[in-house]
Enzyme design. Structure first.
Site, PDB file in Angstrom:
ATOM      1  N   HIS A 260      -3.395  -5.755  -8.876  1.00  0.00           N
ATOM      2  CA  HIS A 260      -4.091  -5.914  -7.595  1.00  0.00           C
ATOM      3  C   HIS A 260      -5.503  -5.319  -7.630  1.00  0.00           C
ATOM      4  O   HIS A 260      -6.456  -5.935  -7.169  1.00  0.00           O
ATOM      5  CB  HIS A 260      -3.252  -5.246  -6.506  1.00  0.00           C
ATOM      6  CG  HIS A 260      -3.727  -5.475  -5.122  1.00  0.00           C
ATOM      7  ND1 HIS A 260      -3.720  -6.722  -4.522  1.00  0.00           N
ATOM      8  CD2 HIS A 260      -4.209  -4.618  -4.185  1.00  0.00           C
ATOM      9  CE1 HIS A 260      -4.183  -6.619  -3.289  1.00  0.00           C
ATOM     10  NE2 HIS A 260      -4.488  -5.360  -3.056  1.00  0.00           N
ATOM     11  N   PHE A 261      -5.623  -4.112  -8.168  1.00  0.00           N
ATOM     12  CA  PHE A 261      -6.928  -3.454  -8.262  1.00  0.00           C
ATOM     13  C   PHE A 261      -7.471  -3.634  -9.675  1.00  0.00           C
ATOM     14  O   PHE A 261      -7.534  -2.699 -10.481  1.00  0.00           O
ATOM     15  CB  PHE A 261      -6.819  -1.976  -7.889  1.00  0.00           C
ATOM     16  CG  PHE A 261      -6.674  -1.747  -6.406  1.00  0.00           C
ATOM     17  CD1 PHE A 261      -7.717  -1.996  -5.538  1.00  0.00           C
ATOM     18  CD2 PHE A 261      -5.470  -1.291  -5.878  1.00  0.00           C
ATOM     19  CE1 PHE A 261      -7.593  -1.792  -4.176  1.00  0.00           C
ATOM     20  CE2 PHE A 261      -5.322  -1.085  -4.518  1.00  0.00           C
ATOM     21  CZ  PHE A 261      -6.392  -1.336  -3.661  1.00  0.00           C
TER      22      PHE A 261
END
Length: 283
Positions: A260-261
């Site tokens: 996600h990051f």
């Protein structure tokens, strides 16, 4: 060493924090952060772009170093965040800018773009979802449907959940510094901060109803789009990146071996794609 300024501006009576770097006369890119973080997530990307671009990275109201009135004092919605963020850009005199959108940054940035299509020069989406195909299973589906329970919301602002957003999908979790989730959780644990984020999570389902409007904006504006997507993300899955090509056949799409990051492990790759993309599409 790149000079990054840490500044505040008062918008509609609220003090908003933003990071700024790069030549003021250069093309501007605005970096819009996700949940549960702040402009801190761009601390490395800013200097990677600032030699060529004017970079602005704000903290939304209730996040990072911006004011954080309680949920009793302010109605936290994505409409309100977009309005305040646009107010900041107006106050800074930014009439034309590219947008980098991630997670919460997508509904904030795409509200700004649809209302001001002539001002947005390009969009970089890094796990910034705008399609139902991009919603992962489980909690993301409940988030989109507006069916999160109180227990769900409280679980989403815990250290365990914050840490998981950084580590899930990373091919080598040891490359992700624990500083990031420690920093984010420290801010979430401030009095009233978790309630602010839970209010926004509870409001998230309203973004899904705007997806057709976002798609129409893509088709009519033909805005240049670069998708640099953590392909292992379980929240906003890879199909969300691919879906941009349906409305923007010229969209440039790259699926990265990241979660996600993605910036935490794919900074150089993402910065390289951005520099090449903006170098081609900004005139």
């Amino acid at each position: 060493m790149t000079a990054v300024h840490h500044r505040h501006a008062t918008v509609a009576g609220h003090r908003l924090f933003y990071r700024e770097a790069g030549p003021a006369e250069a093309p501007t890119i605005v970096l819009l952060h996700g949940f549960p973080t702040s402009s801190h997530m761009y601390r490395h990307l800013i200097p990677a772009l600032a030699d060529r671009y004017h970079v602005i990275a704000p903290d939304y109201l209730g996040a990072g170093a911006s004011d954080a009135p309680s949920v009793e004092e302010f109605g936290y919605t994505f409409d309100a965040l977009a309005e305040l963020t646009l107010g900041l850009l107006d106050q800074l005199g930014l009439t034309r800018f590219a947008l980098y959108i991630q997670d919460f940054g997508a509904p904030v940035g795409l509200r700004i773009a649809t209302a001001n299509p002539d001002r947005v020069t390009a969009i970089v989406t890094q796990n910034g979802n705008a399609y139902v195909e991009g919603l992962g299973e489980g909690l993301p589906q409940k988030l989109a449907a507006g069916t999160l329970t109180g227990d769900d919301l409280r679980a989403m602002v815990t250290l365990e959940a914050t840490k998981a957003q950084y580590l899930d999908g990373s091919p080598d979790p040891e490359l992700v510094s624990p500083d990031v989730w420690i920093h984010d959780q420290a801010l979430l644990d401030r009095p009233g901060a978790a309630e602010i984020q839970m209010a926004l999570l509870a409001d998230y389902h309203h973004n899904i109803g705007l997806y057709p409007k976002f798609h129409e904006y893509f088709r009519t504006s033909r805005v240049p789009v670069l998708a640099v997507w953590g392909g292992n993300d379980e929240i906003f899955i890879a199909d969300g990146a691919r879906a941009y090509a349906r409305d923007l056949p010229d969209a440039e799409i790259h699926l990265l071996d990241a979660g996600h990051f993605a910036l935490e492990t794919q900074l150089d790759t993402i910065a390289g794609y951005i520099r090449g993309f903006l170098g081609r599409v900004l005139r």
